[in-house]
Enzyme design. Sequence first.
Site, PDB file in Angstrom:
ATOM      1  N   ARG A  77     -41.629   9.428  16.375  1.00  0.00           N
ATOM      2  CA  ARG A  77     -40.384   8.654  16.416  1.00  0.00           C
ATOM      3  C   ARG A  77     -39.437   9.232  17.457  1.00  0.00           C
ATOM      4  NH1 ARG A  77     -36.076   6.547  12.063  1.00  0.00           N
ATOM      5  NH2 ARG A  77     -34.585   5.812  13.600  1.00  0.00           N
ATOM      6  N   ARG A  86     -39.305   1.400  16.233  1.00  0.00           N
ATOM      7  CA  ARG A  86     -39.711   2.772  15.930  1.00  0.00           C
ATOM      8  C   ARG A  86     -41.129   2.814  15.383  1.00  0.00           C
ATOM      9  NH1 ARG A  86     -34.807   2.464  11.941  1.00  0.00           N
ATOM     10  NH2 ARG A  86     -34.121   1.507  13.824  1.00  0.00           N
ATOM     11  N   ASP A  89     -39.897   4.772  10.291  1.00  0.00           N
ATOM     12  CA  ASP A  89     -38.566   4.983   9.743  1.00  0.00           C
ATOM     13  C   ASP A  89     -38.752   5.264   8.255  1.00  0.00           C
ATOM     14  OD1 ASP A  89     -35.706   5.004   9.696  1.00  0.00           O
ATOM     15  OD2 ASP A  89     -35.736   2.990   8.836  1.00  0.00           O
ATOM     16  N   ASP A  91     -36.529   6.270   4.822  1.00  0.00           N
ATOM     17  CA  ASP A  91     -35.199   6.426   4.233  1.00  0.00           C
ATOM     18  C   ASP A  91     -35.294   6.818   2.771  1.00  0.00           C
ATOM     19  OD1 ASP A  91     -33.711   5.637   6.511  1.00  0.00           O
ATOM     20  OD2 ASP A  91     -34.016   3.520   6.030  1.00  0.00           O
TER      21      ASP A  91
END
Length: 158
Positions: A77, A86, A89, A91
């Site tokens: 990334r 990307r 990712d 989260d």
Amino acid sequence: MRAFLSLGSNLGDRPANLRGAIASLAEVVGVSPVYETDPVGGPEQGAYLNVVVELDTPCSPRELLDRCRVCEEAAGRVRAERWGPRTLDVDVLLVGDLVVDEPDLQVPHPRMWQRRFVLAPLRDLAPDLVTAEAVAAAEGTVRQLPSDVSVCDDGTGS
């Protein structure tokens, strides 16, 4: 502690990017089906593959964020543009009932209730946390992919 991470990829070998991240995470107890989703915000870019992963972990939210960043770096990334395309990712969505409000970490994730690409797979794993009405009210378009699209090493399709 029960925790949930959201994973998305729209560059390179998207399933392999997700598969590698999931394989590197300890304490995985569930992986949602794979969804293909249109990007939300940012520049014009290709569709994402998204999943949510459930963990049973002793890690703090900060430790989970550090693990997320390691996964992203391993996938190559590059943080060139906010909400840009990307390879990966990751989260932190929820960590038990903990609440964190720091400049680089907010738990629960501050935009999760607005994003269908988070809520649909989260509901698959945790219908006790996300109602069908919440998914319907969230923004975005999601398409659950057939079960033969796998991001788990065991080939289960989810």
